[in-house]
Design an enzyme around this catalytic site. Structure first.
Site, PDB file in Angstrom:
ATOM      1  N   HIS A  70      43.225  44.228  42.132  1.00 56.48           N
ATOM      2  CA  HIS A  70      44.497  43.522  42.323  1.00 56.48           C
ATOM      3  C   HIS A  70      45.277  44.196  43.453  1.00 56.48           C
ATOM      4  O   HIS A  70      45.951  45.196  43.250  1.00 56.48           O
ATOM      5  CB  HIS A  70      45.285  43.576  41.008  1.00 56.48           C
ATOM      6  CG  HIS A  70      46.497  42.683  40.966  1.00 56.48           C
ATOM      7  ND1 HIS A  70      47.046  42.095  42.089  1.00 56.48           N
ATOM      8  CD2 HIS A  70      47.263  42.278  39.921  1.00 56.48           C
ATOM      9  CE1 HIS A  70      48.099  41.374  41.728  1.00 56.48           C
ATOM     10  NE2 HIS A  70      48.246  41.470  40.420  1.00 56.48           N
TER      11      HIS A  70
ATOM     12  N   HIS B 237      50.740  40.648  45.254  1.00 52.33           N
ATOM     13  CA  HIS B 237      51.972  40.370  44.500  1.00 52.33           C
ATOM     14  C   HIS B 237      52.942  41.535  44.340  1.00 52.33           C
ATOM     15  O   HIS B 237      53.675  41.607  43.350  1.00 52.33           O
ATOM     16  CB  HIS B 237      51.624  39.800  43.107  1.00 52.33           C
ATOM     17  CG  HIS B 237      50.725  38.609  43.168  1.00 52.33           C
ATOM     18  ND1 HIS B 237      50.001  38.140  42.106  1.00 52.33           N
ATOM     19  CD2 HIS B 237      50.421  37.784  44.194  1.00 52.33           C
ATOM     20  CE1 HIS B 237      49.288  37.084  42.464  1.00 52.33           C
ATOM     21  NE2 HIS B 237      49.524  36.858  43.732  1.00 52.33           N
TER      22      HIS B 237
ATOM     23  N   TYR C 219      52.411  44.784  43.798  1.00 53.87           N
ATOM     24  CA  TYR C 219      52.059  45.910  42.918  1.00 53.87           C
ATOM     25  C   TYR C 219      51.501  47.073  43.752  1.00 53.87           C
ATOM     26  O   TYR C 219      51.584  47.044  44.983  1.00 53.87           O
ATOM     27  CB  TYR C 219      51.125  45.423  41.799  1.00 53.87           C
ATOM     28  CG  TYR C 219      51.851  44.397  40.936  1.00 53.87           C
ATOM     29  CD1 TYR C 219      52.935  44.799  40.144  1.00 53.87           C
ATOM     30  CD2 TYR C 219      51.536  43.043  40.980  1.00 53.87           C
ATOM     31  CE1 TYR C 219      53.650  43.870  39.390  1.00 53.87           C
ATOM     32  CE2 TYR C 219      52.251  42.104  40.229  1.00 53.87           C
ATOM     33  CZ  TYR C 219      53.318  42.528  39.437  1.00 53.87           C
ATOM     34  OH  TYR C 219      54.032  41.610  38.711  1.00 53.87           O
TER      35      TYR C 219
ATOM     36  N   ARG D 193      52.829  29.154  48.724  1.00 49.13           N
ATOM     37  CA  ARG D 193      53.585  28.100  48.029  1.00 49.13           C
ATOM     38  C   ARG D 193      53.662  28.336  46.512  1.00 49.13           C
ATOM     39  O   ARG D 193      54.331  27.601  45.794  1.00 49.13           O
ATOM     40  CB  ARG D 193      52.981  26.734  48.298  1.00 49.13           C
ATOM     41  CG  ARG D 193      51.618  26.581  47.701  1.00 49.13           C
ATOM     42  CD  ARG D 193      51.146  25.146  47.695  1.00 49.13           C
ATOM     43  NE  ARG D 193      49.786  25.149  47.229  1.00 49.13           N
ATOM     44  CZ  ARG D 193      48.763  24.711  47.922  1.00 49.13           C
ATOM     45  NH1 ARG D 193      48.934  24.195  49.095  1.00 49.13           N
ATOM     46  NH2 ARG D 193      47.549  24.786  47.425  1.00 49.13           N
TER      47      ARG D 193
END
Ligand code: FMN
Length: 396
Positions: free
Chosen positions: A184, A187, A189, A282
């Site tokens: 990951h 976003h 992090y 989006r």
């Protein structure tokens, strides 16, 4: 003459993702659901993932903690100790029994945490000492929201320890039976906190120029691929998403910089990663567009197309996809696979519903992060005999 549409790829065309034979192109996007009480996946998770499994379908788990300093949400599962590894086996087995392929998303939230989630009440760790701005709030264990506290920038030697945490977590995931892992790097992090120049203010070799900001991600990718093989490793990035203040002055260039490095690594290893997973700007998480000033549809499509054409491997696209947009992306070659998040929360049989073009249940946002093992988690209705079992209970 054969109808040219016969050759057109759709969401239901099979796809060979490295060594995995997928029977369709709809992926379960990784989604934190806060149902793993005290970090241990239980039977509720097995039911949830089993419900969303299809033969030859591909699932990515919710963000899963690589170490005790990794959490920033309540009741998120971990994969750093034996109890967690054992507990995951039941979940993986449930997905495999339905013929699905399942990857574990490895997660460290970095500064998107709070002392209440940290061992010994310490400050969360990050690339920086700067906190996330007051525009954002953290979900606390009691369900309230609080400001993000000041983090502590990792010392250089500590960065190596975190890389090692990812390596060990990847090995644990394979021991638990997962088919692979997703790193990951999106976003806002921890990894994104190194990648983005709107956050990373380091003056050592992990900050400043783009090659330095990519260093932590690439060290994690190298450590994990060396441990479990590139063919079991996916990477997720979101260069154009500013969730949790993760802004960059050149998202397009940042995406390309990461892709160039992944391409080079693949050549060096003589083996491709399983995929690159990109979230579209989006995507809206809290009823607002996260990338403050969203690009036009054309600008976004262009961004994605450049990354698509640059990455030499499987590309998964995520963020705001409907059936129609997913079909378009696959037909036009803008994505090999499309991951669905919120629609998959409220439609466990989303693949079937899309296939027969059935109506969809609406998701209930307020139960995204609650702890009930059933309500808003495994109680969304399936289609019955090709029609809805009952009226959707849920509301936006
Ligand atoms: C409740 C919720 C939890 C999420 N948790 C994660 C996560 O743990 N890891 C991650 O990479 N993305 C996470 N996301 C983002 C999703 O993977 C996905 O990219 C996003 O929802 C956009 O796709 P959609 O428009 O199909 O929902 C989450 C999204 C939602 C709605």
């Amino acid at each position: 003459m054969a109808d040219s549409r016969e050759n057109e790829k759709t969401l239901f065309s099979p796809y060979k993702m490295g060594k995995f034979d997928l029977s369709h192109r709809m992926v379960l996007a990784p989604m934190t659901r806060c149902r793993a009480l005290n970090g241990i996946p239980g039977p509720a998770l097995a039911t949830y993932y089993e419900q969303r499994s299809t033969p030859g379908g591909f699932l990515i788990t919710e963000g899963t903690l690589v170490s005790p300093t990794a959490p920033g949400f309540p009741h998120v599962p971990g994969i750093y100790n034996e109890e967690q590894v054992e507990a995951w086996k039941m979940v993986v087995d449930a997905a495999h029994a339905k013929g699905a392929i399942i990857f574990c998303q490895l997660w460290h939230v970095g500064r998107a945490s709070h002392q209440v989630y940290q061992p010994g009440g310490a400050a969360p760790i990050s690339s920086t000492n700067k906190p996330i701005s007051s525009r954002w709030r953290i979900l606390m264990p009691d369900g309230s929201y609080a400001p993000y506290p000041k983090p502590r920038a990792l010392e250089k030697y500590e960065i190596q320890e975190v890389v090692e945490d990812y390596r060990r977590a990847a090995l644990n995931a394979i021991r638990a039976g997962f088919d692979g892992i997703e790193i990951h790097g999106a976003h806002g992090y921890l990894i994104d906190q190194f990648l983005k120049d709107g956050i990373n203010d380091r003056t050592d070799e992990y900050g400043g120029p783009i090659e330095n900001r990519c260093r932590f991600l690439m060290q994690v990718v190298q450590a994990v691929t060396a441990a479990i093989g590139a063919e079991r490793v996916g990477v997720r990035i979101s260069p154009a998403i500013d969730h949790l203040d993760a802004t960059d002055s050149d998202p397009h260039g940042l995406g390309l910089a990461v892709i160039e490095r992944l391409n080079k690594l693949q050549v060096k290893l003589g083996e491709k990663l399983t995929y690159l997973h990109v979230t579209q700007p989006r995507y809206t998480a809290y009823g607002q567009t996260e990338s403050g000033r969203p690009g036009t549809e054309d600008e976004e499509a262009q961004l994605l197309r450049t990354w698509r054409s640059s990455y030499q491997g499987t590309l998964i696209s995520s963020g705001g996809f409907t059936r129609e947009l997913g079909m378009q992306a696959v037909a036009q070659g803008d994505a090999d696979l499309v991951s669905y998040g919120r629609l998959f929360i409220s439609n466990p049989d989303l693949v079937l519903r899309f296939k027969v073009n059935a109506p969809l249940n609406k998701y209930i946002r307020k139960t995204f992060y609650t702890q009930d093992p059933v309500v808003g988690y495994t109680d969304y209705p399936f289609l019955k005999n090709g029609s809805e079992s009952h009226k959707p209970l849920s509301r936006l």
